[in-house]
Design a protein around this motif. Structure first.
Motif, mmCIF file in Angstrom:
data_model
loop_
_atom_site.group_PDB
_atom_site.id
_atom_site.type_symbol
_atom_site.label_atom_id
_atom_site.label_comp_id
_atom_site.label_asym_id
_atom_site.label_seq_id
_atom_site.Cartn_x
_atom_site.Cartn_y
_atom_site.Cartn_z
ATOM 1 N N ALA A 242 31.230 35.025 23.985
ATOM 2 C CA ALA A 242 30.305 34.768 22.947
ATOM 3 C C ALA A 242 29.611 33.450 22.629
ATOM 4 O O ALA A 242 28.732 33.269 22.414
ATOM 5 C CB ALA A 242 30.667 35.386 21.575
ATOM 6 N N GLN A 243 30.647 32.375 23.191
ATOM 7 C CA GLN A 243 30.259 31.035 22.911
ATOM 8 C C GLN A 243 30.534 30.463 24.302
ATOM 9 O O GLN A 243 30.616 31.059 25.274
ATOM 10 C CB GLN A 243 31.389 30.220 21.984
ATOM 11 N N GLN A 244 30.365 29.020 24.353
ATOM 12 C CA GLN A 244 30.611 28.263 25.701
ATOM 13 C C GLN A 244 31.886 28.578 26.651
ATOM 14 O O GLN A 244 32.035 28.547 27.430
ATOM 15 C CB GLN A 244 30.157 26.694 25.611
ATOM 16 N N VAL A 245 32.942 28.556 25.468
ATOM 17 C CA VAL A 245 34.150 28.846 25.867
ATOM 18 C C VAL A 245 34.620 30.121 25.376
ATOM 19 O O VAL A 245 34.401 30.703 24.246
ATOM 20 C CB VAL A 245 35.241 27.632 25.679
ATOM 21 N N SER A 246 35.697 30.866 26.112
ATOM 22 C CA SER A 246 36.026 32.397 25.702
ATOM 23 C C SER A 246 37.637 32.101 25.240
ATOM 24 O O SER A 246 38.395 31.503 25.883
ATOM 25 C CB SER A 246 35.773 33.273 26.785
ATOM 26 N N GLY A 247 37.763 33.069 24.437
ATOM 27 C CA GLY A 247 39.165 33.585 24.061
ATOM 28 C C GLY A 247 39.823 34.494 25.060
ATOM 29 O O GLY A 247 41.041 34.880 24.854
ATOM 30 N N ASP A 248 38.802 35.377 25.628
ATOM 31 C CA ASP A 248 39.223 36.309 26.633
ATOM 32 C C ASP A 248 39.635 35.799 28.010
ATOM 33 O O ASP A 248 39.007 34.705 28.433
ATOM 34 C CB ASP A 248 38.225 37.361 26.669
ATOM 35 N N TYR A 249 40.409 36.655 28.780
ATOM 36 C CA TYR A 249 40.408 36.348 30.141
ATOM 37 C C TYR A 249 40.960 37.336 30.807
ATOM 38 O O TYR A 249 41.535 38.471 30.335
ATOM 39 C CB TYR A 249 41.503 35.020 30.245
ATOM 40 N N TYR A 250 40.967 37.485 32.206
ATOM 41 C CA TYR A 250 41.553 38.304 32.849
ATOM 42 C C TYR A 250 42.250 37.794 34.415
ATOM 43 O O TYR A 250 41.553 36.624 34.523
ATOM 44 C CB TYR A 250 40.544 39.307 33.576
ATOM 45 N N ASP A 251 42.928 38.420 34.993
ATOM 46 C CA ASP A 251 43.432 37.624 35.989
ATOM 47 C C ASP A 251 44.092 38.710 36.934
ATOM 48 O O ASP A 251 44.295 39.653 36.690
ATOM 49 C CB ASP A 251 44.707 36.650 35.659
ATOM 50 N N PHE A 252 44.134 38.447 38.323
ATOM 51 C CA PHE A 252 44.953 39.124 39.366
ATOM 52 C C PHE A 252 45.833 38.134 39.957
ATOM 53 O O PHE A 252 45.648 36.882 40.428
ATOM 54 C CB PHE A 252 43.915 39.700 40.262
ATOM 55 N N ILE A 253 47.146 38.573 40.320
ATOM 56 C CA ILE A 253 48.239 37.926 40.704
ATOM 57 C C ILE A 253 48.807 38.833 41.712
ATOM 58 O O ILE A 253 49.552 39.762 41.519
ATOM 59 C CB ILE A 253 49.448 37.787 39.652
ATOM 60 N N GLU A 254 48.901 38.306 42.983
ATOM 61 C CA GLU A 254 49.608 38.752 44.085
ATOM 62 C C GLU A 254 51.107 38.487 43.987
ATOM 63 O O GLU A 254 51.513 37.408 44.161
ATOM 64 C CB GLU A 254 49.118 38.053 45.439
ATOM 65 N N LEU A 255 51.996 39.424 43.541
ATOM 66 C CA LEU A 255 53.266 39.435 43.448
ATOM 67 C C LEU A 255 54.205 39.554 44.652
ATOM 68 O O LEU A 255 55.341 38.657 44.874
ATOM 69 C CB LEU A 255 53.572 40.544 42.405
ATOM 70 N N ASP A 256 53.721 40.334 45.567
ATOM 71 C CA ASP A 256 54.443 40.377 46.933
ATOM 72 C C ASP A 256 53.289 41.365 47.715
ATOM 73 O O ASP A 256 52.165 41.551 47.410
ATOM 74 C CB ASP A 256 55.811 41.170 46.877
ATOM 75 N N GLU A 257 53.661 41.537 48.839
ATOM 76 C CA GLU A 257 52.912 42.312 49.872
ATOM 77 C C GLU A 257 52.597 43.640 49.227
ATOM 78 O O GLU A 257 51.586 44.421 49.867
ATOM 79 C CB GLU A 257 53.481 42.461 51.083
ATOM 80 N N ASP A 258 53.397 44.214 48.460
ATOM 81 C CA ASP A 258 53.050 45.708 47.940
ATOM 82 C C ASP A 258 52.580 45.602 46.607
ATOM 83 O O ASP A 258 52.191 46.647 46.017
ATOM 84 C CB ASP A 258 54.316 46.347 47.841
ATOM 85 N N HIS A 259 52.656 44.554 45.815
ATOM 86 C CA HIS A 259 52.256 44.672 44.451
ATOM 87 C C HIS A 259 51.514 43.662 44.096
ATOM 88 O O HIS A 259 51.277 42.491 44.356
ATOM 89 C CB HIS A 259 53.795 44.452 43.594
ATOM 90 N N LEU A 260 50.546 44.060 42.827
ATOM 91 C CA LEU A 260 49.422 43.168 42.426
ATOM 92 C C LEU A 260 49.502 43.390 40.977
ATOM 93 O O LEU A 260 49.531 44.437 40.218
ATOM 94 C CB LEU A 260 47.943 43.865 42.816
ATOM 95 N N GLY A 261 49.528 42.075 40.451
ATOM 96 C CA GLY A 261 49.351 42.216 38.753
ATOM 97 C C GLY A 261 47.860 42.075 38.393
ATOM 98 O O GLY A 261 47.231 41.255 38.971
ATOM 99 N N ILE A 262 47.804 42.654 37.337
ATOM 100 C CA ILE A 262 46.289 42.574 36.839
ATOM 101 C C ILE A 262 46.484 42.437 35.169
ATOM 102 O O ILE A 262 47.219 43.053 34.600
ATOM 103 C CB ILE A 262 45.581 44.231 36.997
#
Length: 482
Positions: A272-292
């Motif tokens: 809504a402004q130039q900087v945000s308080g929202d975020y999203y991320d993807f984290i490769e935990l290991d070869e079988d698991h993905l963090g979202i």
């Protein structure tokens, strides 16, 4: 007879010579007087041009407001040969005129204890410090305040009977002659400029008064321009800092969504402004698991973005060591709680996807419930799971409430999670977008894939909002099993 005639002629010539000499003397006096006037005019003209030159020098893009005030006052004192001068500017927050610049010996324009007169008379800097620290309340009965409130000129001569503030034994600390002019235009008055006690005569002249008026007129517009320059410079500085923060925050967001065989993943964030308080991320935990991760920090702007960056770093650091979203968030909350402001918190949903088995494990810390579209896009479920926002509780309640919620995904199952800027989008009538249009879009568009789904949701929200300005950050993440 010729002797008498000669005598008469001599008398006539003498009288004529006397008359001529008298006229010549008067003419010379007039000439001298005019020369004096011309010299005085030239001097005032020279001083005025010096003032305008100095003002022009001060008035640059790197204009210092205090330098401008000091220049205006110093030139006003010099051009009128005043013993001292002062500029008061109005401060609305204090409901008073505040001294911003003092030059020379300006008598105190307010009642002052007699016992302090000696210090003022013997030390100019003491008098100046008194003038700089003593405001003139707008409610006070004071001739200088009247000039500001009524936008009129005060012109006092030495012969005037009602000279103000005649209370000091030292004549230098009394007003012998005084000129006070408002710094104003038709709509606004910034303050007053005052000069006191000329050094070369008893009273200020009409020419001095006209000069003071001209200087005040120029000073008003110069000060207005200075304020605009200062505001512009401050805005440019803030824009630079916000752009820098925005660039850093953009770097912190994933450059692209992960590509995993058998899955379609898309995310989007609209601040809504130039900087945000929202975020999203993807984290490769290991070869079988993905963090979202998707999160919403309370508030907007730079403070919220800083808390977001800290939260992101903590989750990234601790999540690879544990595949339980709940256990990760417990650790993050305990670290965040002591340092987060009381009026701030973070709603967050953390998913761990086992892309080998198709099992999705969810921990929801006070965040809006994700939606699950199943049965070939026919049905929608709300994935409710217990949990409170991060940063509210030290851990005693948070740890007991938060739980993992396991969802086995089937082919075409689509999970959608969003921040409340989406469902709380408001139109011009004050009506919220709500969750039903989100569910309708999910059923209608999920079969096309996650990217078309999010594009449709954003367009629906923009169309619904109409001319209203976006009031909150919007972030969406969609996951679909192929």
């Amino acid at each position: 007879m010729f002797q008498v005639f000669g005598t008469i002629l001599i008398l006539i010539l003498s009288a004529s010579l006397f008359i001529v000499a008298t006229k010549l003397q008067r003419t010379l006096q007039v000439i001298h007087k005019r020369d004096d006037q011309i010299n005085a005019y030239s001097k005032e003209k020279s001083l005025l041009f010096d003032f305008l030159h100095d003002l022009g020098e001060a008035f640059t893009e790197n204009l210092d407001r205090q330098q401008l005030l000091d220049t205006i006052l110093a030139c006003s004192v010099n051009v009128t040969s005043a013993r001292g001068g002062i500029i008061y500017l109005y401060k609305e927050s204090k409901q008073a005129l505040i001294s911003e610049s003092v030059v020379g010996v300006f008598p105190p324009p307010f009642p002052f204890p007699k016992e302090m007169e000696f210090k003022m008379a013997s030390r100019d800097e003491y008098l100046e410090s008194i003038l700089r620290t003593e405001p003139l309340a707008i409610s006070a009965n004071n001739p200088l305040v009247d000039v500001f409130k009524e936008r009129k000129v005060l012109y006092v001569k030495a012969e005037d009977k009602n000279r103000p503030f005649l209370s000091m034994e030292d004549e230098n600390l009394n007003f012998r002659s005084l000129i006070v002019v408002p710094l104003h235009n038709k709509k606004e008055c910034l303050g007053i400029l005052a000069i006191a006690n000329p050094t070369d005569r008893e009273s200020f002249t009409e020419a001095n008064l006209n000069l003071a008026k001209s200087i005040a007129h120029q000073a008003f517009f110069s000060l207005q321009s200075t304020t605009l320059y200062a505001e512009l410079a401050e805005k440019q500085r803030m824009d630079f800092e916000l752009n820098t923060a925005r660039e850093i925050q953009t770097i912190l967001l994933p450059e692209k969504c992960p590509v995993i065989p058998g899955y379609d993943i898309t995310a989007i964030s609209i601040p809504a402004q130039q900087v945000s308080g929202d975020y999203y991320d993807f984290i490769e935990l290991d070869e079988d698991h993905l963090g979202i991760v998707i999160a919403d920090v309370s508030g907007k702007g730079v403070p919220a973005s800083l808390v977001m960056a800290i939260c992101r770093s903590l989750i990234r650091f601790h999540s690879p060591t544990m595949n339980s979203p709940t256990e990760t968030l417990k650790v993050v909350n305990r670290i965040l709680y002591p340092d987060i402001r009381e009026d701030m918190f973070i709603t967050l949903a953390y998913f761990v996807l086992n892309h080998k088995t198709g099992v999705l494990t969810i921990a929801k810390a006070g965040h809006d419930a994700p939606l699950l579209c199943t049965d070939n896009f026919e049905n929608i479920k709300t994935l409710q799971s217990p949990g409170i926002a991060l940063g509210i509780d030290s851990g005693e309640v948070f740890d007991n409430v938060l739980q993992d919620f396991v969802v086995p995904l089937s082919t075409n199952d689509t999970v959608l999670v969003y921040t409340d800027g989406m469902n709380e989008t408001v139109n011009s009538d004050g009506v919220e977008f709500g969750r039903e249009p989100i569910k309708a879009s999910l059923k209608a568009e999920a079969h096309r894939g996650t990217s078309p789904l999010l594009e449709d949701l954003v367009q629906r929200a923009i169309h619904f909002r109409g001319t209203e300005v976006q009031s909150d950050d919007i972030t969406l993440v969609a996951l679909q099993k192929k």
